[in-house]
Design a protein around this motif. Structure first.
Motif: not given
Length: 481
Positions: A390-403
């Motif tokens: 869905a062209n949303n590659t940024k949110f998984p990046m932020y979530l991975t960083a926090i996790g």
């Protein structure tokens, strides 16, 4: 007719069956491909474990750094996959051809760059792991052999993604099966010696891996040349800086996600190394067993990326969401079954790698924890694939960083080191990270805040191009750049 319409139940049921069939057609070959790709690391670890635990640790440390390389190569593959599926969904085949060839050009450049980095900085990079001198010596030899020819790794990731983006998951599966059979045979021959081939030890495992990747690159290129959906054209081999930038823009968050994960992994690997070589060997063996569970999640994640990408390209956002849900729930079912196996029989699989009773006990505990978190891992893997489609590659990046940094690395230190829980604490920390990410991704998904239209703008957060927008208002979301 959409499945959400209930006035014609038989048609709705048929629609559901057709969607599930489509998902399985895409997912099953991807699962099989992932299975055979996974066996490449499994076979290496199995044969190398017959030499010694120091060699297992050396290969494990080298592969941990190699995973950082994979992060970049996979991100480029994600970008190519998403763009191609979007363009094909929008019936813009020429743009799909163009972006595919530009992705190959970038793959060659990045692969050569990482090969040069390996040539000059292999040992300094491995020293960052804080490993013992004997492990460092063996690891640097293995790492140089497999990573200097990084161009073949890069091309394999991108060529596979091009085929998947075009809806072809069978060809990468066939190539994966062939090269892994070849790899297993070469592994045995090169490590232990066969006929006129001398025994090379764990160095033989490295050379077997390189040869398999070269064959894989040739095979994937052959299938693309035969493809009716994606074909190469001479005019598209000229570097197009606009497309190159678009690939970087789309791929950078995906690369960031994986790099953040790998960087955190390097840190908590250092914590595990501090627990002892045998404990790290147990962690490495458990990881090589557990990774078979990922093959299911990644298979359905591949299907989600392709199908969501096509539906988003065609501006059918409700369909995209429905495909994402089906992919997720199917993956949860299969991975839960595998989780039960890991919980009850995971320890037994460790006997294929070692006879050390202490190491076997640690492997058993790690895999029992892993088994409990398998359903949540399914959510993380598949929804990440859906977000990317869905062209949303940024949110998984932020979530991975926090996790990775707030949960996983911190709790690996607290539970594994400070509280003295050892490998049990390490794997509980990993499970907590997975659990939190699964909950957050599902909340974001169910609220409809996961699709990004190519026309979305920071200046217009209330864009009509929202996943819940009716068909009548979709004209605001063009499929071109």
């Amino acid at each position: 007719m959409k499945f959400t319409h209930h006035e014609d139940q038989p048609s709705a049921a048929n629609n559901l069956r057709e969607k599930m069939k489509m998902i399985l057609i895409l997912a099953i070959p991807a699962v099989i491909e992932n299975f055979f790709q996974t066996t490449l690391g499994f076979v290496d670890t199995y044969f190398v474990s017959k030499i010694g635990l120091v060699e297992v640790s050396a290969v494990g440390i080298a592969n941990a750094l190699l995973a950082i390389y994979f992060a970049v190569f996979m991100a480029l593959g994600v970008a190519a996959n998403v763009f191609i599926s979007n363009f094909l969904g929008a019936n813009q085949q020429e743009k799909a051809h163009h972006i595919a060839q530009q992705a190959i050009i970038m793959a060659v450049f990045i692969g050569i760059l990482f090969g040069v980095i390996t040539l000059f900085f292999a040992e300094p990079l491995l020293r960052l792991m804080g490993i013992a001198p004997n492990v460092l010596e063996a690891g640097s030899v293995y790492f140089r052999i497999v990573a200097i020819p990084s161009v073949f790794m890069s091309l394999m990731f991108v060529l596979s993604s091009i085929l998947r983006g075009s809806g072809d998951t069978k060809s990468p599966m066939i190539v994966s099966i062939v090269i892994n059979v070849v790899h297993a045979l070469l592994d045995y021959a090169f490590i232990f010696g066969f006929s006129f081939i001398p025994a090379l030890g764990f160095v033989g495992a490295a050379w077997a891996t390189v040869i398999a990747r070269i064959l894989g690159t040739v095979g994937l290129y052959f299938y693309i040349k035969r493809s009716k959906t994606i074909s190469f054209k001479k005019k598209y081999w000229k570097i197009d800086w606009k497309h190159q930038w678009e690939l970087v823009t789309m791929g950078s968050p995906a690369a960031g996600e994986r790099l953040v994960m790998r960087a955190g992994q390097v840190v908590y690997f250092g914590f595990i190394v501090a627990l002892g070589t045998n404990t790290f060997a147990a962690h490495q063996i458990a990881g090589n067993i557990e990774i078979f569970s990922y093959m299911i999640g990644y298979g359905f994640s591949t299907a989600a990326t392709i199908l969501v990408g096509q539906q988003v390209g065609a501006t059918k956002f409700d369909e995209a969401k429905h495909y994402a849900k089906l992919c997720t729930f199917l993956s949860v079912i299969f991975m839960t079954i595998l989780g039960v196996f890991l919980f009850f029989f995971g320890g037994w699989t460790g006997t294929f790698f070692t006879t050390d009773t202490k190491v076997l006990e640690e492997i058993k505990v790690a895999l029992q924890v892993s088994g409990v978190f398998q359903p949540f891992l399914a959510f993380v893997l598949v929804l990440t694939g859906a977000f990317q489609g869905a062209n949303n590659t940024k949110f998984p990046m932020y979530l991975t960083a926090i996790g990775m940094w707030v949960i996983r690395t911190l709790f690996v230190y607290l539970l594994g080191i400070r509280l003295g829980w050892g490998l049990l604490g390490v794997w509980i920390a990993i499970g907590l990270d997975i659990f939190v990410k699964a909950i957050v991704l599902w909340i974001k998904f169910t609220k409809g805040q996961w699709i990004i239209s190519k026309t979305d703008s920071k200046k217009d957060p209330e864009s009509k191009c929202h996943p819940q927008t009716s068909k009548e208002n979709m004209s605001c979301c063009p499929n071109n750049y």
